[in-house]
Design a protein around this motif. Structure first.
Motif, mmCIF file in Angstrom:
data_model
loop_
_atom_site.group_PDB
_atom_site.id
_atom_site.type_symbol
_atom_site.label_atom_id
_atom_site.label_comp_id
_atom_site.label_asym_id
_atom_site.label_seq_id
_atom_site.Cartn_x
_atom_site.Cartn_y
_atom_site.Cartn_z
ATOM 1 N N LEU A 482 0.832 -1.204 0.000
ATOM 2 C CA LEU A 482 0.000 0.000 0.000
ATOM 3 C C LEU A 482 0.865 1.251 0.000
ATOM 4 C CD1 LEU A 482 -2.960 0.857 0.038
ATOM 5 C CD2 LEU A 482 -2.863 0.895 2.539
ATOM 6 N N SER A 483 1.954 1.231 0.774
ATOM 7 C CA SER A 483 2.850 2.394 0.821
ATOM 8 C C SER A 483 3.531 2.620 -0.523
ATOM 9 C CB SER A 483 3.911 2.188 1.907
ATOM 10 O OG SER A 483 3.317 2.129 3.185
ATOM 11 N N ARG A 484 3.962 1.534 -1.169
ATOM 12 C CA ARG A 484 4.623 1.663 -2.476
ATOM 13 C C ARG A 484 3.655 2.219 -3.520
ATOM 14 N NH1 ARG A 484 7.014 -3.962 -3.972
ATOM 15 N NH2 ARG A 484 7.647 -2.800 -5.856
ATOM 16 N N PHE A 485 2.402 1.772 -3.432
ATOM 17 C CA PHE A 485 1.399 2.293 -4.366
ATOM 18 C C PHE A 485 1.202 3.793 -4.171
ATOM 19 C CE2 PHE A 485 -3.109 3.490 -4.897
ATOM 20 C CZ PHE A 485 -3.228 3.329 -6.274
ATOM 21 N N ILE A 486 1.121 4.226 -2.932
ATOM 22 C CA ILE A 486 0.900 5.648 -2.639
ATOM 23 C C ILE A 486 2.108 6.477 -3.077
ATOM 24 C CG2 ILE A 486 0.591 7.322 -0.781
ATOM 25 C CD1 ILE A 486 -1.047 5.180 0.693
ATOM 26 N N GLU A 487 3.320 5.949 -2.829
ATOM 27 C CA GLU A 487 4.518 6.704 -3.187
ATOM 28 C C GLU A 487 4.697 6.795 -4.698
ATOM 29 O OE1 GLU A 487 6.410 8.409 -1.193
ATOM 30 O OE2 GLU A 487 5.129 7.797 0.492
ATOM 31 N N ALA A 488 4.125 5.824 -5.422
ATOM 32 C CA ALA A 488 4.279 5.815 -6.881
ATOM 33 C C ALA A 488 3.288 6.731 -7.585
ATOM 34 C CB ALA A 488 4.112 4.387 -7.406
ATOM 35 N N LEU A 489 2.355 7.282 -6.856
ATOM 36 C CA LEU A 489 1.376 8.184 -7.470
ATOM 37 C C LEU A 489 2.064 9.442 -7.996
ATOM 38 C CD1 LEU A 489 -1.492 7.951 -4.793
ATOM 39 C CD2 LEU A 489 -1.493 6.941 -7.090
ATOM 40 N N PRO A 490 1.561 10.030 -9.081
ATOM 41 C CA PRO A 490 2.187 11.242 -9.647
ATOM 42 C C PRO A 490 1.941 12.488 -8.813
ATOM 43 C CG PRO A 490 0.212 10.664 -10.886
ATOM 44 C CD PRO A 490 0.443 9.547 -9.902
ATOM 45 N N PHE A 491 1.333 12.343 -7.672
ATOM 46 C CA PHE A 491 1.076 13.472 -6.772
ATOM 47 C C PHE A 491 1.120 12.952 -5.348
ATOM 48 C CE2 PHE A 491 -2.818 11.651 -8.488
ATOM 49 C CZ PHE A 491 -3.439 11.166 -7.347
ATOM 50 N N SER A 492 1.230 13.842 -4.400
ATOM 51 C CA SER A 492 1.276 13.471 -2.989
ATOM 52 C C SER A 492 -0.117 13.567 -2.385
ATOM 53 C CB SER A 492 2.239 14.390 -2.225
ATOM 54 O OG SER A 492 3.554 14.265 -2.725
ATOM 55 N N LEU A 493 -0.444 12.605 -1.543
ATOM 56 C CA LEU A 493 -1.733 12.663 -0.849
ATOM 57 C C LEU A 493 -1.714 13.794 0.167
ATOM 58 C CD1 LEU A 493 -2.635 8.907 -0.129
ATOM 59 C CD2 LEU A 493 -3.268 10.331 -2.090
ATOM 60 N N THR A 494 -2.850 14.446 0.337
ATOM 61 C CA THR A 494 -2.967 15.471 1.368
ATOM 62 C C THR A 494 -3.072 14.805 2.737
ATOM 63 O OG1 THR A 494 -5.378 15.511 1.256
ATOM 64 C CG2 THR A 494 -4.186 16.970 -0.248
ATOM 65 N N THR A 495 -2.913 15.611 3.757
ATOM 66 C CA THR A 495 -3.042 15.090 5.114
ATOM 67 C C THR A 495 -4.430 14.501 5.345
ATOM 68 O OG1 THR A 495 -1.472 16.750 5.919
ATOM 69 C CG2 THR A 495 -2.893 15.688 7.555
ATOM 70 N N ALA A 496 -5.438 15.161 4.819
ATOM 71 C CA ALA A 496 -6.813 14.681 4.982
ATOM 72 C C ALA A 496 -7.013 13.347 4.261
ATOM 73 C CB ALA A 496 -7.801 15.714 4.453
ATOM 74 N N GLN A 497 -6.442 13.180 3.078
ATOM 75 C CA GLN A 497 -6.553 11.915 2.352
ATOM 76 C C GLN A 497 -5.897 10.777 3.136
ATOM 77 O OE1 GLN A 497 -4.872 13.492 -1.361
ATOM 78 N NE2 GLN A 497 -6.651 12.625 -2.446
ATOM 79 N N ARG A 498 -4.741 11.035 3.692
ATOM 80 C CA ARG A 498 -4.037 10.000 4.463
ATOM 81 C C ARG A 498 -4.845 9.630 5.720
ATOM 82 N NH1 ARG A 498 1.240 9.029 2.990
ATOM 83 N NH2 ARG A 498 2.078 10.426 1.379
ATOM 84 N N ARG A 499 -5.418 10.606 6.381
ATOM 85 C CA ARG A 499 -6.230 10.324 7.574
ATOM 86 C C ARG A 499 -7.435 9.457 7.225
ATOM 87 N NH1 ARG A 499 -8.224 15.035 8.354
ATOM 88 N NH2 ARG A 499 -10.314 14.510 7.597
ATOM 89 N N VAL A 500 -8.139 9.816 6.170
ATOM 90 C CA VAL A 500 -9.326 9.069 5.769
ATOM 91 C C VAL A 500 -8.956 7.665 5.316
ATOM 92 C CG1 VAL A 500 -11.118 8.947 4.005
ATOM 93 C CG2 VAL A 500 -10.717 11.086 5.218
ATOM 94 N N LEU A 501 -7.873 7.524 4.572
ATOM 95 C CA LEU A 501 -7.436 6.195 4.137
ATOM 96 C C LEU A 501 -7.125 5.304 5.339
ATOM 97 C CD1 LEU A 501 -6.679 4.210 1.945
ATOM 98 C CD2 LEU A 501 -4.390 5.251 1.838
ATOM 99 N N GLY A 502 -6.531 5.884 6.374
ATOM 100 C CA GLY A 502 -6.279 5.118 7.595
ATOM 101 C C GLY A 502 -7.572 4.623 8.234
ATOM 102 N N GLU A 503 -8.604 5.446 8.233
ATOM 103 C CA GLU A 503 -9.902 5.037 8.800
ATOM 104 C C GLU A 503 -10.518 3.889 7.997
ATOM 105 O OE1 GLU A 503 -11.054 9.542 10.469
ATOM 106 O OE2 GLU A 503 -11.960 8.737 8.632
ATOM 107 N N ILE A 504 -10.418 3.970 6.682
ATOM 108 C CA ILE A 504 -10.994 2.935 5.829
ATOM 109 C C ILE A 504 -10.231 1.621 5.976
ATOM 110 C CG2 ILE A 504 -11.380 2.259 3.423
ATOM 111 C CD1 ILE A 504 -11.910 5.227 2.819
ATOM 112 N N VAL A 505 -8.918 1.697 5.954
ATOM 113 C CA VAL A 505 -8.095 0.491 6.099
ATOM 114 C C VAL A 505 -8.356 -0.178 7.443
ATOM 115 C CG1 VAL A 505 -5.718 -0.330 6.362
ATOM 116 C CG2 VAL A 505 -6.305 1.226 4.495
ATOM 117 N N GLY A 506 -8.547 0.642 8.487
ATOM 118 C CA GLY A 506 -8.869 0.067 9.790
ATOM 119 C C GLY A 506 -10.169 -0.712 9.755
ATOM 120 N N ASP A 507 -11.174 -0.205 9.041
ATOM 121 C CA ASP A 507 -12.450 -0.914 8.907
ATOM 122 C C ASP A 507 -12.291 -2.230 8.156
ATOM 123 O OD1 ASP A 507 -13.755 1.068 10.242
ATOM 124 O OD2 ASP A 507 -14.723 1.960 8.486
#
Length: 923
Positions: A482-507
């Motif tokens: 998951l980290s490699r996929f995020i780092e390979a994106l042509p843009f950086s995730l915002t802080t809000a995107q990272r927070r929300v993704l953490g909530e979803i992954v936890g579910d």
């Protein structure tokens, strides 16, 4: 003149009525114009000439004089004083004997039975002015309540000088000219088994609603007097057609208002109330105001207008003057509105030839023990063709009298006490026929609480049932992948995107199924977060489905997801996820091939429209279901997608920011995540509100942007022109712009009625820069991503809500250049202009959503049926204080009895189920 009646009954009647009306209005000194003290002074001044018993007169005057200080008393003292006076007056009242009646009203018929026909009217004087013996008008003809006087005789009958109509001037039960200015009789409680006197219905205009004449009598009938169409015992849950007087035809009309049962009728709340509660004397009526007056009919005449329509004119008098009530179609009322009857009239005072009159007033005979249509806060109900307000009001009044006592209280006592709420029977009674403004407000407060409370209990029950009955698929999260996929994106995730993704992954890692709502403003990056969740599901061997409401949005998502899937090709031993697009417009052979691939597991991610939930689409192992722009789908459609697998995790997304109250109400059964941060590359979009006089300048600005190498959208509200709606139509506007305004530019047309191939071609041409201007309907609200588009021009902007306008605006500003949004409104209402000004001031979608909710309500914000929320009859979701109060009590109750299983909560559970019956998701 003849000697006044020699008994107390008539003399005291006006006084008693005023005091009873004062009691009904809550002792606010509003029962009569000028207050109780002024009325008492006038009554005492006239009493000596009307009492036959001097000793009794002295006792009554002494008793009534105590009310002269009424205005200085507090409410409790007023109540005690009025009650004491009424009790004492009841002991003084005596009935008129036959001899006394005959002494005042001798038989007007001769020995041969022929009625005498005197040529005069009864006389009276006001403020010391003597009546003319020649029948001339006394006072200014321009004054409201101008007094028409005539000489009198002693026979008890009068004759119209022009028509020769003979009429009774006074009667033992009516107040005649010369008696004190009267008010209302004692009200009877709503729960009483006695109904008001039947009122005849007005004959309707052509095409106007009508109703049966005897509805009040029939509606109050007991269950044993039910219609023969309904078999078995009649209960609150019986068809409304069980009420006598409600035929099959009227039952069908009531069903159009959502009234199927007797209980539904009790819950058909008024849209508003008209205040007819303050009674006035005729001389005190104010031109242009809505007033109520109690008087005696002098005469009734019926004529016909030039059009042939019948016109009924009734002359009504009290001791201060006369006024005419004029109405077309009152021909059926002539038998009821006869001379000598005492009536209450309520309506707006108008002027005709210098004289005041009431045009088509509400009216009813004053003998009724509790007024229904006049002299009170009168309910105004929603109507449908074929039903009149008067008929429906009488029907509901009779139904309340008969059935309200059988309505059970569903709120536990501790809930009512903690929230300081009145009982349900009182609330229903007061919401229909309130005994004052304060009681109306208390009734509204109880019923608003009920709706919001039942909504909260419903979503809490739905959440509990889902969690208990839906064991999920606990997924293993490969953090490195998951980290490699995020780092390979042509843009950086915002802080809000990272927070929300953490909530979803936890579910996703939990053993219970995820049910989460993901909110994010336009361009906040929801799709990439959803893709990261699909990566987790894919890595665990599960399929994912992403459903969008339109083909354009589905195609946009497919391209985004397919491009992101390329990133995984080098990262995982499983290679690249297989992504397919499924649309309803796909060719049969292509659709069958995709469905076979989905069923066999050869597709990892399916992106599509409603076609995804069709019966022939079968997943081999669906683990994650995602719904985008979820408010476009009904509850059952979301449920259908969820049922395509074994309790898949559910993620619903929306680019329309939802106010907190609405989110917790509509989606209280979901966990909520919010992306409240935009990527740094997003541009602020300058927004301007323009009138029709600025249209040429707007076109010049469009041309300027195109010359700079940019592109523009022009949005029209309609596809085709409509005779009923004045708004720009896309097809006609496209032709006008292409031929007359921008003949040198390249334009394309896009609307929902085009064939899929035509829409694809138009979008591809615009996306690739082959088209300068895209003329479109609201179909581009979502799913269009053209970074080179810098201008959005919206025709008929006042026809859209803030949330939708914000979505349109989000189609531009996706590149590095400055972007603009021009709102064109030809003739916006004051409310629409306020709404449009809001969007010019802020880019914050959540702030706009709060404004939209407050201005338009949840029904227009989303549409309650589509969202799954029951229709609200009286509550407003935007009432944050009421919402918070109801939610807090609901949470307390659920902490005590989560499933509402206790015996004392069974009525409440049934009420919740009934309230949510349309969706059937509580069990």
């Amino acid at each position: 003149m003849g000697n006044p009646v020699n008994a107390d009954g008539d003399v005291l009647d006006g006084l008693v009525k005023i005091l009873q009306q004062e009691k009904k209005l809550g002792f606010q000194n509003r029962a009569v114009f000028g207050g109780i003290a002024g009325f008492v002074d006038r009554w005492i001044a006239k009493a000596p000439g009307q009492f036959g018993d001097a000793s009794r007169l002295h006792q009554v005057v002494e008793l009534v004089s105590a009310l002269k200080s009424y205005s200085q008393l507090d409410q409790a003292s007023r109540e005690r004083q009025v009650e004491r006076t009424l009790q004492a007056l009841a002991q003084h009242k005596i009935a008129l004997t036959t001899s006394e009646i005959e002494a005042r009203f001798p038989n007007p018929r001769s020995a041969k039975g022929v009625a005498t026909a005197p040529s005069t009217r009864p006389s009276h004087s006001v403020q010391g002015q003597a009546a003319s013996t020649k029948g001339r008008v006394v006072g200014s003809s321009d004054a409201v309540g101008a007094i028409h006087c005539a000489p009198t005789d002693t026979t008890g009958t009068t004759t119209n000088m022009t028509t020769g109509v003979t009429m009774l001037s006074v009667g033992a039960r009516f107040i005649a000219p010369g008696d004190p200015c009267p008010s209302l009789s004692s009200p009877r409680g709503i729960g009483s088994s006695t109904t008001s006197a039947p009122a005849l219905e007005e004959k309707p205009r052509k095409g106007q609603a009508a109703g049966p004449a005897d509805a009040p009598r029939h509606a109050a009938a007991s269950g044993s007097s039910r219609s023969s169409r309904v078999k078995g015992p009649v209960t609150l849950d019986s068809s409304v057609r069980a009420l006598s007087g409600v035929s099959s035809g009227y039952g069908a009309k009531l069903e159009r208002l959502g009234v199927s049962t007797i209980k539904d009728l009790l819950y058909l709340f008024p849209r508003k109330h008209v205040d007819y509660s303050v009674m006035k004397c005729i001389k005190d009526l104010t031109m242009g105001e809505v007033e109520s007056v109690l008087g005696t009919i002098w005469e009734v005449n019926t004529s016909r207008a030039k059009s042939g329509l019948p016109i009924t004119t009734a002359t009504v008098a009290d001791d201060t003057g006369t006024i005419q009530a004029i109405c077309v179609h009152w021909i059926t009322q002539a038998k009821t509105l006869r001379a000598g009857r005492q009536v209450v009239l309520s309506g707006r005072i108008e002027r005709n030839l210098g004289r005041p009159f009431l045009k088509s007033p509400d009216w009813e005979i004053a003998e009724a023990e509790d007024l229904t249509h006049t002299g009170r806060l009168v309910p105004v109900y929603p109507l449908t063709e074929g039903l009149s307000g008067r008929w429906l009001r009488a029907l509901i009044k009779g139904t309340l009298n008969r059935w309200l006592a059988e309505l059970p209280e569903h709120l536990p006592k501790w809930v009512r006490e903690s929230a300081q709420l009145m009982d349900i029977q009182s609330a229903i009674a007061q919401i229909h026929f309130p005994d004052g403004e304060q009681l109306l407000q208390r009734a509204q407060r109880r019923l608003v609480f009920d709706e919001l409370f039942l909504i909260q209990l419903g979503v809490l029950l739905r959440r509990r049932n889902w969690q208990q009955s839906q064991p999920g698929n606990s997924l293993t999260v490969d953090g490195e992948l998951l980290s490699r996929f995020i780092e390979a994106l042509p843009f950086s995730l915002t802080t809000a995107q990272r927070r929300v993704l953490g909530e979803i992954v936890g579910d996703l890692q939990l053993p219970s199924s995820m049910t989460r709502l993901l909110q994010g403003d336009v361009g906040s990056g929801k799709t990439v977060v959803a893709m990261a969740a699909m990566v987790v599901a894919w890595d665990n061997g599960f399929q994912s489905a992403l459903m969008a409401p339109t083909e354009i949005l589905a195609e946009q998502h497919f391209k985004t997801v397919d491009n992101l899937a390329d990133i995984l090709a080098e990262m995982s031993p499983r290679g690249r996820p297989r992504v397919r697009l499924l649309k309803g417009a796909a060719r049969k052979a292509e659709k069958e091939e995709i469905c076979q691939a989905i069923a066999s597991g050869d597709v990892d991610i399916v992106v599509g429209t409603h076609a995804v939930i069709q019966e022939d689409v079968v997943f081999k192992r669906l683990g994650l279901a995602i719904v985008d722009e979820q408010h476009r789908f009904g509850v059952m459609q979301r449920a259908s997608l969820r049922q395509k697998g074994y309790n898949p995790d559910l993620l619903v997304m929306t680019a329309t920011p939802i106010p907190r109250t609405l989110a917790l109400t509509l989606y209280g059964d979901l966990d909520i995540s919010v992306i409240d941060e935009l990527p740094p590359c997003r541009q602020e979009i300058k927004t301007y509100l323009l009138g029709p006089e600025h249209r040429a300048r707007a076109y010049d600005f469009v041309r300027k942007q195109v010359r700079a190498g940019r592109q523009a959208f022009i949005i029209c509200p309609l596809v085709e022109e409509s005779d009923k709606i004045e708004a720009k139509a896309a097809i006609a506007e496209y032709e006008r712009l292409r031929n007359r305004v921008f003949p040198d530019l390249k334009l394309a047309l896009l609307h929902g009625k085009m064939r899929p191939q035509e829409k694809d071609a138009a979008m591809d041409d615009f996306r690739l820069g082959r088209v300068d201007i895209l003329v479109s309907t609201p179909v581009v609200e979502v799913g269009i991503d053209v970074p080179n588009a810098t201008l959005m021009l919206i025709e008929g902007a006042d026809r859209f809500g803030l949330a939708q306008l914000h979505q349109f605006r989000g189609r531009v500003g996706r590149g590095s250049e400055k972007s603009y949004c021009l709102l064109l409104a030809d003739s916006p209402s004051a409310e629409a202009e306020e709404r449009l000004q809001v969007i010019t001031r802020t880019q914050n979608g959540f702030e706009l959503a709060e404004h939209d909710l407050r201005l338009r309500g949840p029904g227009e914000f989303f549409g309650t049926r589509q969202s799954g929320m029951p229709d609200l009859k009286i509550a407003r979701i935007g009432d944050i204080a009421a919402f918070e109060r109801a939610r807090a009590v609901a949470m307390d109750l659920f902490a005590q009895d989560a499933g509402l299983k206790r015996p004392e909560h069974q009525l409440l559970r049934q009420q919740v189920a009934r309230f949510w019956h349309a969706e059937g998701e509580l069990n």
